[in-house]
Design an enzyme around this catalytic site. Structure first.
Site, PDB file in Angstrom:
ATOM      1  N   ASP A 120      -6.154   0.240  -8.717  1.00 47.50           N
ATOM      2  CA  ASP A 120      -7.513   0.796  -8.827  1.00 47.50           C
ATOM      3  C   ASP A 120      -8.185   0.415 -10.149  1.00 47.50           C
ATOM      4  OD1 ASP A 120      -7.326   1.888  -6.329  1.00 47.50           O
ATOM      5  OD2 ASP A 120      -6.624   3.833  -7.035  1.00 47.50           O
ATOM      6  N   SER A 158       0.816  -1.211   0.000  1.00 50.82           N
ATOM      7  CA  SER A 158       0.000   0.000   0.000  1.00 50.82           C
ATOM      8  C   SER A 158       0.850   1.261   0.000  1.00 50.82           C
ATOM      9  CB  SER A 158      -0.890   0.006   1.247  1.00 50.82           C
ATOM     10  OG  SER A 158      -1.466   1.275   1.413  1.00 50.82           O
TER      11      SER A 158
HETATM   12  C1  S3P Z   1      -3.857   5.507  -3.065  1.00 49.55           C
HETATM   13  C2  S3P Z   1      -3.301   4.310  -2.990  1.00 49.55           C
HETATM   14  C3  S3P Z   1      -4.010   3.058  -3.299  1.00 49.55           C
HETATM   15  C4  S3P Z   1      -5.266   3.304  -4.091  1.00 49.55           C
HETATM   16  C5  S3P Z   1      -6.056   4.467  -3.609  1.00 49.55           C
HETATM   17  C6  S3P Z   1      -5.213   5.729  -3.575  1.00 49.55           C
HETATM   18  C7  S3P Z   1      -3.059   6.682  -2.666  1.00 49.55           C
HETATM   19  O1  S3P Z   1      -4.354   2.437  -2.089  1.00 49.55           O
HETATM   20  O2  S3P Z   1      -6.083   2.155  -4.086  1.00 49.55           O
HETATM   21  O3  S3P Z   1      -7.154   4.687  -4.483  1.00 49.55           O
HETATM   22  O4  S3P Z   1      -3.445   7.822  -2.967  1.00 49.55           O
HETATM   23  O5  S3P Z   1      -2.017   6.481  -2.043  1.00 49.55           O
HETATM   24  P1  S3P Z   1      -3.270   1.499  -1.385  1.00 49.55           P
HETATM   25  O6  S3P Z   1      -2.025   2.277  -1.345  1.00 49.55           O
HETATM   26  O7  S3P Z   1      -3.808   1.190  -0.027  1.00 49.55           O
HETATM   27  O8  S3P Z   1      -3.178   0.308  -2.289  1.00 49.55           O
END
Ligand code: S3P
Length: 433
Positions: free
Chosen positions: A313, A159
């Protein structure tokens, strides 16, 4: 043959939020240009205003008068972050470095999503955090500490939000904060912090940040959101051969840590090229995306945590496009999708099945049996913006009408979506939420 041209897609959601929050804790005034004007961003701005930051819109541009690292004021009531997990996690880190206490809450979908993998490192750095409802989730109360203690941590999930939360907290720690990851996730935070003059060094595996030092506000240009452009690319890719022309989408961010979907579309047979490639001063690559029809779409194997992160996403959309490809598409290593706005493995499979696409799934894998004709459907988005838009893209491929219920959530990330998709299909909005 018609051609489709989009002069822009809305500003990138991830970069908009990071640029606004960084400027809010910088010294002086910064303008963020081409900010996404969506519900998630409005929630982020509303919270920063409650913390005393002066923020003003001018069209799609936003001026932010930074308060400095520790100049924020204690809020009068609970901070409501709505649907946005990114802002929740970034703002939690900023609150961890303040000398006051605050409460943070979210909407029903966000309150079901895990916060513990951000809460644990912030606690290790010195913040005191108490869950006010379900353990591990919002709402919570946070008492900041000044300064925070720097820590060294290994990624516990795939993440960018965990990484970004740690790096934002690292700004409040005297010394070097270090984050080690098993694969690269989107690196907007690292690029922006570097542009802001923050002492940060990063490669694929490890990031070091030296905190405790004030930094100046900066003007930031936000590129178009590739995750929004992806819906138009998908709608184009699945049109029947006899209806295709060319497609041009201008000014899209093409950061390689985000562009897994375009790579896979090309692998599936779409002719896709990047034109007018450039780099913004904030270090983000930007380009116009140009497509012409390929022959037929073929199935793909999408696997590996790094690859899946680069299209995290877009997995629901990849599954949707796969329904039009010859053969079975397999998407592995996508278990992180269970913790998005909905369990997107299940909600994506549910939408595909409603359109008559044979789909099987497990905890971290989906198999889509492509190449059969879809039938019109009535589906519910379950309040998840990406599921609503994925269903609308599927519906755009059919001559017969489908109904997508519960679409107000689209405003979370792509307010102009219905208008943009209308270039590919006739859409009636039956009621607005
Ligand atoms: C994001 C990271 C992603 C993504 C989210 C936006 C961000 O989540 O799914 O829509 O802005 O850092 P994860 O980092 O938890 O995968």
């Amino acid at each position: 043959m018609c051609s489709f041209e989009f002069h822009s897609v809305p500003g990138d959601k991830s970069i908009s939020q990071r640029a606004i929050v960084l400027n809010a804790i910088a010294e002086g005034k910064g303008t963020v240009y081409n900010v996404l004007r969506s519900r998630d961003i409005e929630s982020c701005i509303a919270i920063l205003r409650q913390l005393g930051v002066t923020i003003a819109w001018n069209g799609d541009d936003l001026s932010v008068h930074g308060k400095g690292l520790r100049g924020l004021q204690a809020p009068a009531g609970r901070l409501e972050v709505g649907n946005t997990a990114t802002s929740a996690r970034l703002i939690l880190s900023v609150l961890a470095g303040q000398s006051f206490a605050a409460e943070l809450g979210g909407n029903a979908l966000l309150s079901a999503r895990p916060m513990d993998w951000v809460v644990q490192p912030l606690t290790d750095m010195g913040a005191v955090i108490e869950y006010l409802g379900t353990k591990g989730c919002l709402p919570l109360r946070i008492q900041g500490a000044s300064p925070l203690s720097p820590i060294e941590m290994e990624a516990t999930v795939f993440s960018a939000q965990e990484k970004s939360a740690l790096l934002f907290a690292g700004l409040y720690a005297e010394g070097i904060t270090c984050y080690r990851q098993r694969c690269q996730s989107r690196d907007h935070t690292e690029r922006l912090m570097h542009y802001f003059g923050i002492d940060i060094q990063s490669d694929n595996d490890v990031t070091f940040l030296k905190g405790g030092k004030a930094f100046s506000a900066k003007d930031v240009m936000v590129p178009g959101d590739l995750s929004s452009a992806a819906f138009l690319l998908a709608a184009y890719a699945i049109r029947r051969a006899e209806r295709k022309g060319s497609l041009l989408i201008k000014g899209v961010g093409v950061n390689p840590t985000r562009s897994g979907f375009t790579g896979l579309l090309a692998e599936m047979g779409l002719h896709l090229t990047l034109q007018a490639e450039a780099e913004l001063i904030s270090g983000e690559p930007i380009a116009d995306i140009y497509c012409t029809p390929g022959t037929r779409l073929s199935s793909v194997l999408a696997e590996g945590n790094g690859r899946i992160q680069s299209l995290i996403d877009e997995v629901p959309l990849l599954a949707a496009v796969s329904a039009f490809a010859e053969g079975d598409t397999v998407i592995r290593d996508c278990g992180e999708l269970r913790d998005k706005d909905t369990n997107r493995i299940q909600t994506t499979a549910g939408v595909l099945r409603a359109f008559g696409v044979e789909t099987s799934c497990s905890e971290d894998e989906m198999v889509i049996h492509g190449g059969r004709r879809l039938s019109p459907a009535i589906v519910d988005s379950c309040g998840d913006h990406r599921i609503a838009m994925t269903a609308a893209v599927l519906a755009s491929s059919l001559d017969e009408p489908s109904i997508i219920r519960n679409c107000g959530c689209i405003n979370v990330s792509y307010p102009g979506f219905v208008e943009d998709l209308s270039q590919f299909a006739d859409i009636d909005v039956l009621y607005a939420e």
